[in-house]
Write a protein that holds these residues in place. Structure first.
Motif, short mmCIF file in Angstrom:
data_model
loop_
_atom_site.label_atom_id
_atom_site.label_comp_id
_atom_site.label_asym_id
_atom_site.label_seq_id
_atom_site.Cartn_x
_atom_site.Cartn_y
_atom_site.Cartn_z
N PHE B 147 0.81 -1.22 0.00
CA PHE B 147 0.00 0.00 0.00
C PHE B 147 0.85 1.27 0.00
O PHE B 147 0.31 2.37 0.04
CB PHE B 147 -0.93 0.02 1.21
CG PHE B 147 -1.97 -1.06 1.15
CD1 PHE B 147 -2.83 -1.14 0.07
CD2 PHE B 147 -2.09 -2.00 2.16
CE1 PHE B 147 -3.79 -2.14 0.00
CE2 PHE B 147 -3.05 -2.99 2.09
CZ PHE B 147 -3.90 -3.07 1.02
N ASP B 148 2.18 1.12 0.00
CA ASP B 148 3.06 2.29 -0.01
C ASP B 148 2.94 3.00 -1.36
O ASP B 148 3.31 2.44 -2.40
CB ASP B 148 4.50 1.83 0.22
CG ASP B 148 5.45 2.99 0.37
OD1 ASP B 148 5.10 4.11 -0.04
OD2 ASP B 148 6.54 2.80 0.91
N PRO B 149 2.41 4.22 -1.40
CA PRO B 149 2.19 4.89 -2.69
C PRO B 149 3.48 5.41 -3.32
O PRO B 149 3.44 5.93 -4.44
CB PRO B 149 1.24 6.04 -2.34
CG PRO B 149 1.54 6.35 -0.93
CD PRO B 149 2.01 5.07 -0.28
N ALA B 199 2.09 5.02 -9.00
CA ALA B 199 0.77 4.97 -9.61
C ALA B 199 0.00 6.21 -9.16
O ALA B 199 0.38 6.85 -8.18
CB ALA B 199 0.05 3.69 -9.17
N PRO B 200 -1.07 6.58 -9.89
CA PRO B 200 -1.86 7.72 -9.42
C PRO B 200 -2.47 7.41 -8.05
O PRO B 200 -2.68 6.25 -7.71
CB PRO B 200 -2.97 7.86 -10.47
CG PRO B 200 -2.86 6.69 -11.38
CD PRO B 200 -1.58 5.99 -11.12
N LEU B 201 -2.73 8.47 -7.27
CA LEU B 201 -3.33 8.27 -5.95
C LEU B 201 -4.78 7.80 -6.07
O LEU B 201 -5.35 7.80 -7.16
CB LEU B 201 -3.28 9.58 -5.16
CG LEU B 201 -1.91 9.86 -4.54
CD1 LEU B 201 -1.96 11.15 -3.74
CD2 LEU B 201 -1.50 8.71 -3.63
N ALA B 202 -5.35 7.41 -4.92
CA ALA B 202 -6.67 6.78 -4.94
C ALA B 202 -7.81 7.75 -5.20
O ALA B 202 -8.94 7.34 -5.46
CB ALA B 202 -6.91 6.04 -3.61
N ALA B 203 -7.55 9.06 -5.09
CA ALA B 203 -8.58 10.04 -5.43
C ALA B 203 -7.98 11.05 -6.39
O ALA B 203 -6.83 11.45 -6.25
CB ALA B 203 -9.11 10.73 -4.17
N ARG B 204 -8.77 11.49 -7.39
CA ARG B 204 -8.26 12.36 -8.44
C ARG B 204 -7.88 13.73 -7.90
O ARG B 204 -8.47 14.22 -6.95
CB ARG B 204 -9.36 12.52 -9.51
CG ARG B 204 -8.86 13.04 -10.84
CD ARG B 204 -10.02 13.10 -11.80
NE ARG B 204 -11.21 13.63 -11.14
CZ ARG B 204 -12.18 14.24 -11.80
NH1 ARG B 204 -12.12 14.38 -13.09
NH2 ARG B 204 -13.23 14.70 -11.15
N TRP B 206 -5.65 15.21 -6.06
CA TRP B 206 -5.44 15.39 -4.64
C TRP B 206 -3.99 15.72 -4.39
O TRP B 206 -3.12 15.24 -5.10
CB TRP B 206 -5.72 14.07 -3.92
CG TRP B 206 -6.97 14.12 -3.20
CD1 TRP B 206 -8.13 14.68 -3.61
CD2 TRP B 206 -7.19 13.57 -1.92
NE1 TRP B 206 -9.07 14.51 -2.66
CE2 TRP B 206 -8.52 13.84 -1.62
CE3 TRP B 206 -6.40 12.89 -1.01
CZ2 TRP B 206 -9.07 13.44 -0.42
CZ3 TRP B 206 -6.95 12.50 0.16
CH2 TRP B 206 -8.28 12.78 0.45
N PRO B 209 -0.89 13.05 0.24
CA PRO B 209 -0.75 13.20 1.69
C PRO B 209 0.46 12.42 2.20
O PRO B 209 1.01 11.59 1.49
CB PRO B 209 -2.05 12.61 2.24
CG PRO B 209 -2.52 11.66 1.17
CD PRO B 209 -1.90 12.07 -0.13
N PHE B 211 2.35 9.59 3.95
CA PHE B 211 2.06 8.18 4.19
C PHE B 211 2.98 7.70 5.29
O PHE B 211 4.19 7.83 5.21
CB PHE B 211 2.31 7.39 2.91
CG PHE B 211 2.22 5.90 3.08
CD1 PHE B 211 0.99 5.25 3.06
CD2 PHE B 211 3.37 5.15 3.25
CE1 PHE B 211 0.92 3.89 3.20
CE2 PHE B 211 3.30 3.79 3.40
CZ PHE B 211 2.07 3.16 3.37
#
Lengths: 214, 214, 214
Positions: B147-149, B199-204, B206, B209, B211
């Motif tokens: 889950f590390d972005p 990869a792109p974040l989970a919300a467009r 944004w 934040p 991590f």
């Protein structure tokens, strides 16, 4: 209850839980792939656990590709729609309640159809309903909301499983009564959230200690 | 692909994952027994989950004692070789990449050999590959690296599973092509780590934040 | 060993582990429902995992309603009896030791009765014994006590599993010898706690780093 209708309720439950997972992924700052994965874990985890326990061949999530659509769709919806962390936090609980409501009914139904007794069916309904949420919160490294003493969580699921089991024994369980049971559970959970209905603490006559999520 | 060769790749994957678990045990200050246990959980966990889902008798890790050699050997090697926490931290990710690369190939292969469809095989390959690492990080009480972005993790595994599934359908999957697929996944993952492919974040749209692992 | 006697030891182990779960629920400030749930997870989790791995029909906890009595009784006992957090903390470890001692024996026995080889039986005994505790601690968001380097935890379970397996092969495993094996494991674990017996750390010649539960 017709199995195709059970499948529909189950898929809808998957989608609701998956959305709650994707929303938590947003709040935790995961990327889009992490969002799909956490959505899958929450949406499919409870059902996979249920099917492993029923021990009747590979879990539905793996044998029926339709199930994969739920977390993918959830991640896309969350990606385009979500606007802020505060709102995300509240929405997690709402979608989680939707998944909880549907899974306690379909979990009990699947157990009864597999020939389990009433006690096992109710237990498996609750396990399916709370399982995905526990996986979600444990993976995101916070204490599962099912253990949050500020609101009721498992009791609505328990009532829903027991109701569905009762209806099944009476031969009255169909799409309409199943949906109504799920709506009852959802309403109960949302009311518990709003009015902070609380169960007694785990030890008698104790001061309510501080509960920390982190 | 000959099953003995699949077994060899699977055992090697177990060993790599087990080393990553033992290294994390060092970093967390666990003792030698905790090192063996965390190594077993990571090395065998993904495969046990895979075999439970395939539902074809007891998992290989329990029916074939050879599998136990992997975490034992890993704990011994780590005990004698590791020199410092900084290095351990970096090595965890490298050995984890090796396990990831091998398990996404053997996971997909086992699913296909058990008669699952292509979508299920790819999903099970990814589950096997990321499962052990999630168990490792959840047990050591940190957010899983999947889950590390900051770097890609699941995408190389997804490509590897899809590649192995494609080769299997073409009848081209053998030890050579299987190993090459795994090497490709490993290279991709290491490059993603080095160049911080994201990869792109989970919300467009944004702000990214912070991590936190802890 | 007569299966009804094995069932008795297994139920007693469930109860001990369930009490440890309910006590942790008290310490963490969960409510009564959370106490039942955490008790169930710890008391039934290890056994469910064992039965999933044995792959012989639905787990005993779901097919035999008697198993549900253990966590319910445990939650009631803890609700009425427990008086303070300090004491709870110490009691968690004591009841946990009782569950550990009984489950390593019954886990190995069930594996042998299902036709597994000696190595697999010992491994499954250890898995059953430490599994519930890992689930408890991971769910309550702390590093599992099995990884605490300050005292031995897995080694007593390993000895107990090996002892039970040896007795089974000699045809000497019955209620008396099974209970004595469990008592030995319990004594060993309590002595390890009292005298802080330690295993070597996971890396050679290292300063013992600080180990944090949180």
């Amino acid at each position: 209850m017709n199995l195709d209708l059970a499948l529909m309720l189950d898929l809808l439950g998957c989608f609701f839980f998956a959305v709650s997972g994707c929303l938590l992924a947003v709040r935790k700052g995961f990327d889009l792939v992490g969002s799909v994965l956490l959505g899958s874990l929450v949406g499919l985890g409870g059902g996979v656990l249920r099917d492993l326990i029923l021990n009747a061949g590979p879990p539905a999530a793996f044998s029926n590709p339709l199930y994969l659509a739920a977390p993918l769709l959830a991640a896309v919806v969350v990606y385009f729609v979500v606007g802020g962390v505060k709102r995300a936090n509240r929405l997690v609980l709402t979608f989680d309640a939707g998944g909880l409501a549907l899974f306690c009914v379909t979990g009990a139904l699947k157990a009864l159809d597999a020939g389990m007794n009433a006690a096992a069916a109710i237990l498996l309904g609750v396990t399916t309903a709370v399982g995905g949420g526990i996986l979600r919160d444990v993976t995101a490294n916070q204490v599962p909301s099912v253990f949050d003493p500020k609101t009721m969580y498992a009791i609505p699921a328990l009532l829903g499983s027991a109701l569905a089991t009762g209806l099944w024994y009476l031969g009255w369980l169909n799409l309409a009564t199943g949906t109504i049971s799920a709506l009852l559970v959802f309403t109960l959970r949302m009311l518990a959230l709003k009015f902070r209905w609380q169960a007694p603490l785990a030890a008698r006559s104790w001061a309510r200690p501080r509960f920390r999520r982190g």
